[in-house]
Design an enzyme around this catalytic site. Structure first.
Site, PDB file in Angstrom:
ATOM      1  N   HIS A 181       7.683  -1.843  -8.549  1.00  0.00           N
ATOM      2  CA  HIS A 181       8.927  -1.311  -8.002  1.00  0.00           C
ATOM      3  C   HIS A 181       8.769   0.179  -7.792  1.00  0.00           C
ATOM      4  O   HIS A 181       8.120   0.844  -8.601  1.00  0.00           O
ATOM      5  CB  HIS A 181      10.093  -1.578  -8.976  1.00  0.00           C
TER       6      HIS A 181
ATOM      7  N   ASP B 195      13.085  -9.970  -8.349  1.00  0.00           N
ATOM      8  CA  ASP B 195      12.727 -11.143  -7.554  1.00  0.00           C
ATOM      9  C   ASP B 195      11.834 -12.128  -8.300  1.00  0.00           C
ATOM     10  O   ASP B 195      11.638 -13.251  -7.843  1.00  0.00           O
ATOM     11  CB  ASP B 195      12.006 -10.701  -6.274  1.00  0.00           C
TER      12      ASP B 195
HETATM   13  N1  ACO Z   1       0.465  -6.486  -6.921  1.00  0.00           N
HETATM   14  C1  ACO Z   1      -0.716  -5.817  -6.974  1.00  0.00           C
HETATM   15  N2  ACO Z   1      -0.817  -4.471  -6.868  1.00  0.00           N
HETATM   16  C2  ACO Z   1       0.316  -3.776  -6.682  1.00  0.00           C
HETATM   17  C3  ACO Z   1       1.569  -4.404  -6.618  1.00  0.00           C
HETATM   18  C4  ACO Z   1       1.631  -5.808  -6.749  1.00  0.00           C
HETATM   19  N3  ACO Z   1       2.786  -6.461  -6.700  1.00  0.00           N
HETATM   20  N4  ACO Z   1       2.538  -3.470  -6.412  1.00  0.00           N
HETATM   21  C5  ACO Z   1       1.894  -2.302  -6.348  1.00  0.00           C
HETATM   22  N5  ACO Z   1       0.565  -2.475  -6.512  1.00  0.00           N
HETATM   23  C6  ACO Z   1      -0.459  -1.414  -6.595  1.00  0.00           C
HETATM   24  C7  ACO Z   1      -0.767  -0.849  -5.217  1.00  0.00           C
HETATM   25  O1  ACO Z   1      -1.830  -1.533  -4.611  1.00  0.00           O
HETATM   26  C8  ACO Z   1      -1.112   0.582  -5.578  1.00  0.00           C
HETATM   27  O2  ACO Z   1      -2.406   0.600  -6.131  1.00  0.00           O
HETATM   28  P1  ACO Z   1      -3.359   1.893  -5.915  1.00  0.00           P
HETATM   29  O3  ACO Z   1      -2.659   3.017  -6.618  1.00  0.00           O
HETATM   30  O4  ACO Z   1      -4.660   1.508  -6.520  1.00  0.00           O
HETATM   31  O5  ACO Z   1      -3.454   2.112  -4.422  1.00  0.00           O
HETATM   32  C9  ACO Z   1      -0.146   0.911  -6.702  1.00  0.00           C
HETATM   33  O6  ACO Z   1       0.120  -0.339  -7.336  1.00  0.00           O
HETATM   34  C10 ACO Z   1       1.155   1.556  -6.235  1.00  0.00           C
HETATM   35  O7  ACO Z   1       1.737   0.687  -5.260  1.00  0.00           O
HETATM   36  P2  ACO Z   1       2.549   1.182  -3.994  1.00  0.00           P
HETATM   37  O8  ACO Z   1       2.532   0.106  -2.946  1.00  0.00           O
HETATM   38  O9  ACO Z   1       2.072   2.544  -3.578  1.00  0.00           O
HETATM   39  O10 ACO Z   1       3.973   1.332  -4.626  1.00  0.00           O
HETATM   40  P3  ACO Z   1       5.326   1.461  -3.813  1.00  0.00           P
HETATM   41  O11 ACO Z   1       6.265   2.152  -4.708  1.00  0.00           O
HETATM   42  O12 ACO Z   1       5.096   2.047  -2.468  1.00  0.00           O
HETATM   43  O13 ACO Z   1       5.765  -0.066  -3.560  1.00  0.00           O
HETATM   44  C11 ACO Z   1       6.600  -2.221  -3.966  1.00  0.00           C
HETATM   45  C12 ACO Z   1       6.651  -0.745  -4.373  1.00  0.00           C
HETATM   46  C13 ACO Z   1       6.767  -2.353  -2.434  1.00  0.00           C
HETATM   47  C14 ACO Z   1       7.773  -2.942  -4.618  1.00  0.00           C
HETATM   48  C15 ACO Z   1       5.244  -2.841  -4.431  1.00  0.00           C
HETATM   49  O14 ACO Z   1       5.147  -2.770  -5.839  1.00  0.00           O
HETATM   50  C16 ACO Z   1       5.077  -4.286  -3.960  1.00  0.00           C
HETATM   51  O15 ACO Z   1       4.594  -4.512  -2.844  1.00  0.00           O
HETATM   52  N6  ACO Z   1       5.475  -5.289  -4.804  1.00  0.00           N
HETATM   53  C17 ACO Z   1       5.398  -6.672  -4.391  1.00  0.00           C
HETATM   54  C18 ACO Z   1       6.575  -7.007  -3.494  1.00  0.00           C
HETATM   55  C19 ACO Z   1       7.873  -7.081  -4.253  1.00  0.00           C
HETATM   56  O16 ACO Z   1       7.958  -7.699  -5.317  1.00  0.00           O
HETATM   57  N7  ACO Z   1       8.911  -6.469  -3.676  1.00  0.00           N
HETATM   58  C20 ACO Z   1      10.259  -6.494  -4.263  1.00  0.00           C
HETATM   59  C21 ACO Z   1      10.644  -5.124  -4.760  1.00  0.00           C
HETATM   60  S1  ACO Z   1      12.177  -5.190  -5.596  1.00  0.00           S
HETATM   61  C22 ACO Z   1      13.324  -5.276  -4.389  1.00  0.00           C
HETATM   62  O17 ACO Z   1      13.186  -4.823  -3.295  1.00  0.00           O
HETATM   63  C23 ACO Z   1      14.532  -5.949  -4.740  1.00  0.00           C
END
Ligand code: ACO
Length: 433
Positions: free
Chosen positions: A306, A363
């Site tokens: 998140h 979620d």
């Molecule tokens: N699985 C694996 N790796 C992940 C995940 C995940 N679910 N989420 C983040 N990461 C990793 C990224 O690859 C990144 O790694 P790095 O630093 O080596 O490049 C690091 O963690 C940071 O991730 P970002 O994508 O930069 O974080 P951001 O804050 O931009 O994104 C998000 C947040 C979109 C929620 C992300 O965690 C994600 O895609 N999660 C899965 C989708 C999801 O569950 N979305 C619902 C969010 S809650 C809502 O909207 C109600």
């Protein structure tokens, strides 16, 4: 304690006031930055940008705290109803009994769509995603109420807010019935908000569906937990559209579109699809976890991570407990719940997830509950949208009430071609530049 931030740029020192919120969050007021220094800020994904001051919802992502109008989400989940929570978010305080009765009465009064709207549903293909229908129909609703198209006022706001909050579930249910080729079921005033929605979803023309109380309670809990989450992608979209003084329905329709994506509300559908794939492949979750850690695999552990929470999402904690209770009381068994728990356990002890502070978000368990309630997967994000409607309305109202509200208009750092000239078609080489 007021602090001043100092920035040196282009040989100038700019002093900027700080604004401290009621929970001691600190923001640097950069409003004179460009006029003084010629520079703007650049903040990819807005991770450090406060777009507004808001009194609706407080989140402390480091501590895993979520409060609506100051009230902890755990207390609302335990004691409130969705309609009461909606009132709290929109009007800023828990309603007195007469206020709640008036609000509930309005929700009943406006629950029916304009009858002509029924024909719109017939134009969609049967396989249309209900989120597409929901956003289109919410937007179309504004055509039926002429005063909503004019400049929004506080006078007509209460009616349109009640209308939108009530009709979002009618539209959602109609779109589901349409996708299954089933006749539309009209709302019935005798049912309360969530039961009425379940009635429109699952009743037959000749027999009403009478959901067990634990089913109604579980869905109402999902609505409450989704009701607001400060400046997330969809709420910021609603505020962006509202800032141009677009009407409430148009702003909410835009919010539905923003919510649809898999990185936001669409994740609940993706979680269940992920769990189903893992189950089908015979994986116990470990192969998937390994793939999710691999950047080029194109896989992420959906329902994990998140932007704001760097701790366990409090909503996920509540839903995990609720799913255990629901499964026990309905005597259900779902292999996907076992897989989800295994994934969670594995991820929470894996250095990749620990270092990045990736925890289950709302979620992760909501889809498992919705599956247990027989809600089809393609409706999951629609359920999220119904739940989020009070938040969108509250943020719209906050802007309406703000005499200093301005149109949202971010700037950019232009990185395109510098001056270039028009070339007649017979002289073009086809190459860029
Ligand atoms: N699985 C694996 N790796 C992940 C995940 C995940 N679910 N989420 C983040 N990461 C990793 C990224 O690859 C990144 O790694 P790095 O630093 O080596 O490049 C690091 O963690 C940071 O991730 P970002 O994508 O930069 O974080 P951001 O804050 O931009 O994104 C998000 C947040 C979109 C929620 C992300 O965690 C994600 O895609 N999660 C899965 C989708 C999801 O569950 N979305 C619902 C969010 S809650 C809502 O909207 C109600």
């Amino acid at each position: 304690m007021s602090k001043t931030a100092r920035l040196e740029v282009n040989g100038q020192t700019l002093e900027m006031p700080t604004i401290v919120g009621t929970e001691q969050e600190c923001g640097i007021d950069i409003s004179s930055l460009r006029s003084t220094t010629g520079c703007i800020t650049l903040d990819d994904g807005y991770g450090n940008t406060g777009s507004c001051q808001s009194a609706v919802t407080f989140i402390d992502g480091e501590k895993g705290i979520l409060r609506y109008r100051g009230i902890p989400i755990e207390e609302l989940a335990e004691s409130s109803t969705f309609v009461e929570t909606a009132y709290l978010l929109i009007y800023g305080h828990l309603p007195t009994l007469p206020e709640l009765q008036r609000f509930s009465k309005m929700l009943t009064q406006y629950e029916n769509l304009h009858e002509d709207m029924k024909y719109h549903f017939e134009g969609f293909p049967t396989n249309a995603h209900p989120m597409a229908i929901l956003s289109a129909m919410i937007n179309a609703s504004s055509c039926y109420y002429s005063d909503v198209m004019e400049r929004p006022t506080r006078e007509n706001f209460d009616i349109h807010a009640a209308r939108l909050l009530s009709q979002v579930r009618t539209i959602a249910a109609f779109s589901y019935r349409k996708s299954r080729g089933l006749p539309i079921i009209y709302p019935k005033p005798k049912y309360r908000y969530t039961a009425n929605f379940l009635h429109m979803l699952f009743s037959d023309v000749y027999q009403d569906y009478e959901p067990p109380p634990e089913v109604v309670r579980a869905l109402a809990l999902i609505f409450i937990l989704h009701a607001d989450h400060e400046q997330n992608c969809s709420t910021s979209t609603v505020r962006m559209v509202a800032s141009s003084q677009a009407n409430l329905f148009a702003s909410a329709a835009a919010g539905v579109c923003a919510l649809w994506g898999p990185l936001h509300g669409g994740a609940n559908q993706r979680v269940i699809e992920m769990l189903a794939d893992i189950h089908k492949s015979g994986d116990d979750g470990s192969r998937f976890i390994a793939a999710a850690k691999e950047k080029n695999s194109g896989k992420r552990l959906m329902g994990f991570g998140h932007r704001v929470y760097k701790n366990y999402d409090p909503r996920a904690r509540i839903l995990k407990k609720a799913s255990d209770e629901l499964f026990e009381s309905l005597k259900l068994d779902d292999p996907q719940l076992a897989i989800a728990k295994k994934l969670e356990e594995a991820a929470l002890s894996d250095s990749y997830f620990i270092e990045r502070k990736l925890y289950p978000n709302v979620d992760f368990y909501s889809g498992i509950i919705m599956r247990a309630l027989n809600i089809p997967t393609e409706m999951f994000t629609v359920i999220f949208a119904i739940g989020r409607m009070p938040g969108w309305i509250a943020h719209y109202k906050e802007m309406l009430d703000d005499p200093k509200a301005r149109i949202y208009r971010p700037r950019q750092i232009y990185v395109g071609q510098t001056i270039n000239h028009y070339v007649p078609i017979d002289k073009r080489t086809g190459k860029a530049g």
